[in-house]
Design an enzyme around this catalytic site. Structure first.
Site, PDB file in Angstrom:
ATOM      1  N   CYS A  93     -17.813  23.671  17.529  1.00 48.37           N
ATOM      2  CA  CYS A  93     -16.811  23.099  16.631  1.00 48.37           C
ATOM      3  C   CYS A  93     -16.607  23.909  15.336  1.00 48.37           C
ATOM      4  CB  CYS A  93     -17.146  21.640  16.358  1.00 48.37           C
ATOM      5  SG  CYS A  93     -15.666  20.712  15.923  1.00 48.37           S
ATOM      6  N   ARG A 127      -5.970  14.533  13.749  1.00 46.66           N
ATOM      7  CA  ARG A 127      -7.231  14.976  14.356  1.00 46.66           C
ATOM      8  C   ARG A 127      -7.150  14.780  15.869  1.00 46.66           C
ATOM      9  NH1 ARG A 127     -10.790  16.209  10.637  1.00 46.66           N
ATOM     10  NH2 ARG A 127     -12.418  16.492  12.183  1.00 46.66           N
ATOM     11  N   HIS A 194     -18.891  18.660  21.032  1.00 42.85           N
ATOM     12  CA  HIS A 194     -20.135  18.493  20.288  1.00 42.85           C
ATOM     13  C   HIS A 194     -20.794  17.185  20.680  1.00 42.85           C
ATOM     14  CE1 HIS A 194     -17.903  15.913  17.610  1.00 42.85           C
ATOM     15  NE2 HIS A 194     -17.074  16.880  17.327  1.00 42.85           N
TER      16      HIS A 194
END
Ligand code: GLN
Length: 250
Positions: A93, A127, A194
Site C-alpha cells: 500500500c 477512497r 494489506h
C-alpha cells in the site's frame, strides 16, 4: 539458512498488521529449518545492497508517507541495486506507492519515491475500499489466487509494459479501471492488499521465502516442503468469498 530481512521504516509505515506478515515469514521459514533475522532500517540508515535477502515496506497514511518520502528517495539507488542483485521485496500500500516514482497526496503535495516500480500515483477524491481477489502467475504456468483487502485514495498507473502482480477478479486494484493490481519487478512485488496478506495467502509467503533463499544461496529458488495450511486455506476461502460478494467494482 539465515534469511536476512530489512524492514524499512517499521516505526512509520506500520499499520495494517505489517508485523503479522513478517511473523508468517518467520514461522514458515522456521518450519523448514531456516531462521529469519529481521533488522529495522529507519530514517538516515543506509541500505547496503546485498546485505538483505528480503526487504519489507508496510503501509501508512499520507502523513507518515510524507515523513519518509525524501529519505526513501535517497535510498532509491541502493534499493534498486539490492533488487538488481536478486533480493526479494514486498511492499504494501503506502510503501508500494513510494517505491514507484512518487505519490501526489490528497493535499496536492508530491512525495518522491525510490523509483523501483515503474509507476506513479495520484490521490483521487474517493477512497477505494473493499475486499479483493486477484489472479496471479508469478511462476509461468502456475496460476494462483490472492485474496486481501484494499483501502487507498491513490490511483497507481503502471508504465506501458510494466508487469502487474495480478489481474483483478473482484475489487478496484491499482486504479479502479485497468484491471491490474500491484507491480512486479524481478523478485520484488508491490500490492495494495494489506491487512493480513500473507496469513491467508501462504503461497505468496512461500514464493517470497524461496526468492529470499535464492538470494542467500546464489542458487535457484528452492521448492519448499509443503505445510498443512488448513486454517490458511479457510481464511483464503472466507476472504475470497467476501471479495466476490462485496468487493469494490472497478
Ligand atoms: N495514503 C495512501 C492512500 O490513501 C496509502 C494508504 C495505505 O497505505 N492504506 O492512497
Amino acid at each position: 539458512m539465515r534469511i536476512r530481512v530489512g524492514h524499512l521504516y517499521p516505526e512509520y509505515l506500520n499499520i495494517y498488521a505489517d508485523r503479522g506478515n513478517i511473523a508468517v515469514l518467520a514461522r514458515r521459514a522456521a518450519l523448514r529449518g531456516h531462521e529469519l533475522e529481521v533488522s529495522p532500517i529507519g530514517l538516515g540508515d543506509a541500505v547496503e545492497p546485498g546485505a538483505h535477502d528480503l526487504l519489507y515496506v508496510g503501509g501508512g497514511q499520507d502523513r507518515e508517507q510524507a515523513l519518509v518520502a525524501p529519505d526513501l528517495e535517497e535510498k532509491g539507488e541502493a534499493v534498486r541495486a539490492a533488487v538488481d542483485g536478486g533480493a526479494a521485496l514486498l511492499a504494501v500500500c503506502g510503501g508500494y506507492q513510494l517505491l514507484g516514482r512518487g505519490y501526489r497526496g490528497r493535499d496536492g503535495s508530491f512525495m518522491p519515491g525510490a523509483g523501483l516500480f515503474p509507476h506513479e500515483t495520484v490521490a483521487g477524491d474517493t477512497r477505494m475500499i473493499g475486499d479483493v481477489l486477484l489472479e496471479c502467475e508469478l511462476t509461468p504456468g502456475s496460476r494462483q489466487q490472492l485474496a486481501g483487502f484494499e483501502n487507498h485514495a491513490g490511483r497507481t498507473v503502471l508504465d506501458d509494459g510494466a508487469e502487474p502482480l495480478g489481474r483483478v477478479v473482484y475489487g478496484f486494484g491499482n486504479d479502479g479501471r485497468s484491471g491490474r493490481e500491484g507491480c512486479r519487478v524481478a523478485r520484488a512485488v508491490g500490492t495494495y492488499l494489506h491487512g493480513p496478506l500473507l496469513p491467508r495467502n501462504p503461497w505468496l509467503a512461500d514464493w517470497l521465502l524461496a526468492q529470499a533463499l535464492a538470494h542467500a544461496t546464489g542458487a535457484h529458488p528452492p521448492a519448499l516442503e509443503p505445510l498443512p495450511d488448513d486454517l490458511e486455506r479457510e481464511a483464503f476461502r472466507v476472504s475470497a468469498s467476501r471479495a466476490r460478494d462485496r468487493g469494490g467494482r472497478g
